[in-house]
Design an enzyme around this catalytic site. Structure first.
Site, PDB file in Angstrom:
ATOM      1  CB  SER A 123      -5.999  -4.437   3.684  1.00 15.48           C
ATOM      2  OG  SER A 123      -5.045  -4.687   4.515  1.00 15.48           O
TER       3      SER A 123
ATOM      4  CE  LYS B  19      -0.217  -2.065  -0.578  1.00 13.48           C
ATOM      5  NZ  LYS B  19      -0.101  -0.430  -0.307  1.00 13.48           N
TER       6      LYS B  19
ATOM      7  CD  GLU C 196       6.293   1.746  -2.942  1.00 15.10           C
ATOM      8  OE1 GLU C 196       6.508   2.253  -4.084  1.00 15.10           O
ATOM      9  OE2 GLU C 196       5.021   1.824  -2.564  1.00 15.10           O
TER      10      GLU C 196
END
Lengths: 263, 399
Positions: free
Chosen positions: B379, B90, B112
């Site tokens: 990830s 991210k 969010e």
């Protein structure tokens, strides 16, 4: 059947009072009675919300109304049937749906438009379909003689001209930033926005919504434009009174109709 | 690039800008700013410096020798996004967007978050760059990911719980859009995945494409040839698109997105959009969504808060339509087993999201030859998930 334009030609001063309710809150039977009662009180145009699970342009009051209606199991087809019953009772008040793109898209846009015309509606408001995306919807609706109402917002600025030139029915002027809901004050220069619409398209009426709850606010907004739209204030009464909401809503819209007619 | 979106962000029929008029000028302004800075040398130099010297890039492409030997098929490489600062991919997107927002004169970031990784990354970038930060998170997810809630608050962000709807990621996205319509002038919506209205799917894709840019060079260095398959988990799809992007033109490379099937795609408790959803319009985009026959968005379910989303990014929908990428369902049980397997076999605890990709690799690798290779994107790291996995296995940890 009357048209959206008739809603603005109905009163001597050319102003319209527009009321919103969510179909199926608290039940479709009560919605049917609410529509009849509001029409009897002289509401010029009714926006009928088809409930959606995730109404992203709404504040908590109308979000909750959507969820209450869905919890009843209300479907798009049930709402069409309810409108058919209203028209069957001789109620001819102009009405438009207000819902979200996916409700129409999942039904099939052409199929939705056809059924909407059959039951006797006049148009539709889709708050998540802006000017750039409207052709996909406007064309199938136009083919059925239905009007897709465009919105303008305090952030629209130079977009207002293009939106107004292609507007159908009326232009929905969003009074404030944010989502639907009652506000103490509306600080946007509504007069300037209305002027931009009229310069671009003198033939299309402009009505102001978002945040209006009192007769004074409605009169002031109608004086600056061609009409006032009220949703959350009515939904609050419905939430408060439940099955017994028809008379309190009737009394409330009476004062609002009166305020707009004398604006 | 052949898969640049057309005007107004269409990937085939998918994408678009289905948002309230109030936000239209904001997304137009964002697109203009992005087009101005994306090829700007000082912007890119600053971003590269942050990625390398703050986030710890390039991330490793690690050869998982034990896993490869154990599975007895293709060589398995792990793209270690879990080693980035804040523990997930991210941060790649967030540093790019925060820098862009600053250049646009914005002083406040809103976001969010599902699992909390994007929220933590946004709170981190805001702390670094001296910006205000507000994160919306479903109340259900705040419960599942309490550690990340505390991390965000520690970083100076405000975390607001969203109890509307299912109290998960989709409701947090809706609430962040609502907040953006309320305050636009000084605020940038730092969207966390390749979803939402144009230009977000393109911006986020471009900032995440660093994953496959590095991985492609790294595998060529290690193997002297391209991989046979690239696997990544898909919720909204940002780590997957980042992992696929620079391989899209390489037709021999299979691109496999691993969706969260929850309790199975034949149950209602699933979040596998490609496998169970249908075409729709929601959260600003046309794409595939889990929904009922009247278009009501489904209350999806997955053990993974980060994949618990009823839609998928429009570029994935297009890659699915064209057949360029495949999307396979992975159940909770398979993902938890893979979470445990990788921990035990390689000494790497993956995020439960990433474990969905590992689970499919466990099935795929043994069907392939030893001269073939696959890349699995990890990830994120799994520290945040340990307590939830323990609960899943019937143990109650007191942190």
């Amino acid at each position: 059947m009357s048209s959206i334009k008739d809603a603005f030609a109905h009163n001597d001063n050319g102003k319209a009072f527009i009321a919103f309710v969510t179909a199926g809150d608290p039940s479709l039977d009560v919605t049917e009675e609410l529509v009849i009662a509001m029409a009897e009180e002289g509401v010029d145009l009714i926006e009928l919300g088809i409930p959606f699970s995730d109404p992203t342009a709404e504040g908590t009051v109308i979000q909750d109304a959507n969820l209450r209606a869905l919890a009843q199991g209300v479907t798009t087809d049930d709402v069409f049937d309810m409108v058919e019953r209203v028209r069957g009772r001789g109620c001819s008040v102009p009405m438009v749906f207000m819902t979200y793109a996916n409700v129409v898209f999942s039904y099939g846009i052409e199929r939705f438009a056809k059924r909407e015309r059959q039951v006797g509606m006049q148009g539709i408001i889709l708050p998540d379909v802006p000017f750039e995306e409207k052709a996909e919807f406007a064309e199938p609706f136009a083919a059925e003689g239905l009007e897709l109402v465009s919105l303008i917002a305090p952030t629209s600025a130079e977009r207002i001209g293009a939106i107004a030139r292609e507007a159908q029915g009326f232009v929905y002027c969003v009074s404030s930033l944010g989502v639907t809901g009652v506000r103490n004050q509306i600080t946007t220069d509504i007069g300037a926005m209305v002027k931009l619409v009229r310069t671009a398209n003198p033939d299309v009426p402009v009505a102001v919504g978002f945040g209006i709850s009192t007769p004074e606010q409605a009169a002031r907004m109608a004086a600056l434009s061609d009409g006032a739209i009220v949703g959350s204030a009515i939904i609050k009464l419905i939430a408060q009174h439940g099955e017994g909401c028809v008379e309190p809503v009737r009394a409330y819209v009476r004062t609002m109709v009166e305020a707009v007619r004398t604006a | 690039m052949s898969n640049s979106p057309s005007s107004r962000g269409r990937f085939g029929i998918h994408g678009g800008q289905y948002i309230p008029e109030t936000l239209m000028n904001a997304v137009i302004e964002l697109e203009e700013a992005y087009n101005r800075y994306k090829d700007d040398s000082s912007f890119n130099a600053e971003l590269t410096d942050l990625l390398n010297n703050y986030a710890g890039r390039p991330s490793l492409l690690y050869f998982a020798a034990n896993m490869t030997a154990d599975l007895g098929g293709a060589k398995v490489y792990l793209k270690r996004e879990d080693l980035n600062h804040t523990g997930a991919h991210k941060i790649n997107n967030v540093l790019g967007q925060a820098l862009l927002a600053k250049r646009m004169g914005k002083t406040r970031l809103i976001a969010e978050t599902g699992a909390g990784q994007h929220g933590v990354a946004t709170a981190t970038a805001a702390a670094l760059m001296g910006m205000e930060c507000l994160v919306y998170m479903g109340v259900e997810d705040m419960e599942r990911q309490a550690l990340n809630v505390y991390r965000m608050r520690l970083l100076g962000a405000e975390v607001r719980g969203v109890s509307a709807g299912t109290g998960t990621l989709k409701d947090a996205v809706s609430e962040t859009f609502r907040e953006w319509t309320n305050r636009i002038d000084d605020t940038h919506y730092c969207l966390g995945s390749v979803m939402g209205p144009h230009p977000f799917p393109t911006i986020v894709r471009d900032f995440q494409a660093v994953i496959s840019r590095e991985a492609r060079a790294q595998i060529l260095e290690a193997e002297g040839r391209l991989p046979d398959a690239v696997l990544a988990c898909v919720g909204g799809g940002s780590n997957a698109i980042g992992s696929f992007y620079h391989f899209i033109g390489d037709e021999g490379v299979r691109l496999i997105g691993c969706e969260a099937a929850g309790r199975g795609i034949d149950t209602w408790e699933t979040a596998a959009t490609m496998n169970t959803g249908k075409l729709g319009i929601f959260h600003g985009m046309k794409s595939y969504f889990c929904q009922d026959e009247y278009g009501q968005i489904a209350p999806v379910y997955s053990i993974s808060a980060g994949l618990d989303y009823p839609g998928v990014g429009p570029e994935h929908a297009w890659l699915h339509d064209t057949g360029r990428a495949e999307y396979v369902p992975v159940t909770d049980e398979e993902a938890v087993s893979a979470f445990e397997y990788l921990s035990r076999t390689e000494g790497v605890i993956p995020a439960i999201e990433s474990a969905h990709a590992v689970a499919h690799a466990i099935k795929l690798a043994p069907t392939m030859r030893p001269d073939q290779s696959i890349i699995v994107t990890l990830s994120g790291r799994g520290d945040k998930d340990v307590a939830a996995i323990a609960r899943y296995r019937g143990e109650d940890l007191h942190e």
